[in-house]
Design an enzyme around this catalytic site. Structure first.
Site, PDB file in Angstrom:
ATOM      1  N   GLU A  47       0.836  -1.206   0.000  1.00 33.34           N
ATOM      2  CA  GLU A  47       0.000   0.000   0.000  1.00 33.34           C
ATOM      3  C   GLU A  47       0.867   1.250   0.000  1.00 33.34           C
ATOM      4  O   GLU A  47       0.631   2.185  -0.773  1.00 33.34           O
ATOM      5  CB  GLU A  47      -0.924   0.011   1.228  1.00 33.34           C
ATOM      6  CG  GLU A  47      -1.902  -1.155   1.333  1.00 33.34           C
ATOM      7  CD  GLU A  47      -2.948  -1.206   0.223  1.00 33.34           C
ATOM      8  OE1 GLU A  47      -3.096  -0.215  -0.526  1.00 33.34           O
ATOM      9  OE2 GLU A  47      -3.637  -2.241   0.108  1.00 33.34           O
ATOM     10  N   ASN A  51       1.308   3.926  -3.112  1.00 34.97           N
ATOM     11  CA  ASN A  51       0.988   5.340  -2.908  1.00 34.97           C
ATOM     12  C   ASN A  51       2.133   6.234  -3.369  1.00 34.97           C
ATOM     13  O   ASN A  51       1.912   7.273  -3.999  1.00 34.97           O
ATOM     14  CB  ASN A  51       0.705   5.622  -1.424  1.00 34.97           C
ATOM     15  CG  ASN A  51      -0.692   5.220  -0.999  1.00 34.97           C
ATOM     16  OD1 ASN A  51      -1.532   4.881  -1.833  1.00 34.97           O
ATOM     17  ND2 ASN A  51      -0.952   5.257   0.295  1.00 34.97           N
ATOM     18  N   ARG A 105      -9.056   4.135  -7.591  1.00 38.37           N
ATOM     19  CA  ARG A 105      -8.391   3.887  -6.321  1.00 38.37           C
ATOM     20  C   ARG A 105      -9.478   3.695  -5.276  1.00 38.37           C
ATOM     21  O   ARG A 105     -10.437   4.470  -5.219  1.00 38.37           O
ATOM     22  CB  ARG A 105      -7.479   5.073  -5.941  1.00 38.37           C
ATOM     23  CG  ARG A 105      -6.403   5.396  -6.963  1.00 38.37           C
ATOM     24  CD  ARG A 105      -5.546   4.215  -7.336  1.00 38.37           C
ATOM     25  NE  ARG A 105      -4.928   3.578  -6.182  1.00 38.37           N
ATOM     26  CZ  ARG A 105      -4.398   2.354  -6.188  1.00 38.37           C
ATOM     27  NH1 ARG A 105      -4.432   1.633  -7.297  1.00 38.37           N
ATOM     28  NH2 ARG A 105      -3.847   1.862  -5.101  1.00 38.37           N
TER      29      ARG A 105
END
Lengths: 143, 117
Positions: A47, A51, A105
């Protein structure tokens, strides 16, 4: 107090997401984690790295830096980019909030990081970059 | 009888179902590899339902959730459904945490999914 540290730097390319997950999991292996704890760490790293690639560097070139430290039964992970930075950190951490709905997203990245790690701290400066700090204690039952 | 059309090693059309074979970790990178072709096929093959085949997949993060939600939003307009098959424990955990089982169905096999949808 004996500690063990590693430092990794790689291009902000999506093909490196798997590499980052596996590298951190391999380093965490010295703590003898369960399969579930490994999965937790891999997901959280995935994650944060995703990002950095998508948001931090806006899918352009940049370097992502990962520093891991093992101390006693805890793994400490720092994931850093020198990208655009987060304007509103609290908003970013809100479940389902995303600045990129058009990219599909889910807005669940920070939620997953918080769920799977014991500690999450985000530092960011617009125009300078973002630092994600996560800790996980291995071998203890978390309710 | 199921009408079957194999597009390539990752995509297959069964009846009016698009079967997407994930085959590896479903992360942002994999999503980018699959999404465009999936969308092209949904239009071209007049797809009604979508089945994600997770056989052999041991990892999924929130990027996978986003991809599935995106496809769900597409097919729901024409009354279609989204199902997942061959889900491992690790992937199942992510689905449960995301709440996605409220809107998608889980099946043991692709065959079961196609027959149900």
């Amino acid at each position: 107090m004996e500690t063990n540290e590693m430092y990794l730097e790689f291009d902000s390319k999506s093909t490196n997401e798997a590499f980052a997950r596996v590298a951190v999991a391999a380093f965490a292996a010295q703590l003898d984690p369960t399969l579930e704890e490994i999965a937790d760490i891999k997901t959280a790293v995935s994650e944060a790295v995703t990002n950095a690639i998508i948001h931090g560097y806006d899918n352009k070139e940049g370097k992502i830096k990962i520093r891991c430290q093992v101390k006693e039964d805890t793994i400490h992970i720092e994931i850093k980019d020198e990208g655009v930075g987060i304007a509103d950190i609290e908003k970013a951490k809100e479940p389902l909030y995303t600045t990129r709905p058009e990219w599909e997203r889910s807005g669940m990245g920070f939620t997953f990081m918080e769920t799977f790690m014991d500690y999450l701290h985000v530092e960011s400066l617009v125009g300078e970059g973002t630092l994600i700090v996560m800790d996980k204690q291995i071998g203890t039952q978390k309710n | 009888m199921i009408q079957r059309k194999v597009i390539n090693s990752f995509f297959e059309v069964m009846n009016q179902c698009l079967v997407i074979r994930i085959t590896e970790d479903l992360d942002h990178h994999r999503v980018m590899e699959l999404r465009e072709e999936a969308d092209t096929l949904i239009t071209k093959e007049r797809i009604r339902n979508i089945i994600f085949d997770f056989d052999g997949v041991t990892f999924m993060d929130s990027s996978g959730i986003g991809m599935i939600m995106g496809r769900y939003k597409q097919v729901i307009f024409t009354g279609g459904k989204v199902g997942v098959a061959g889900v491992s424990n690790g992937v199942d955990r992510i689905f449960r945490l995301s709440g996605l089982y409220k809107i998608i169905e889980k099946y043991d096999t692709v065959k079961e999914a196609v027959e149900s949808l």
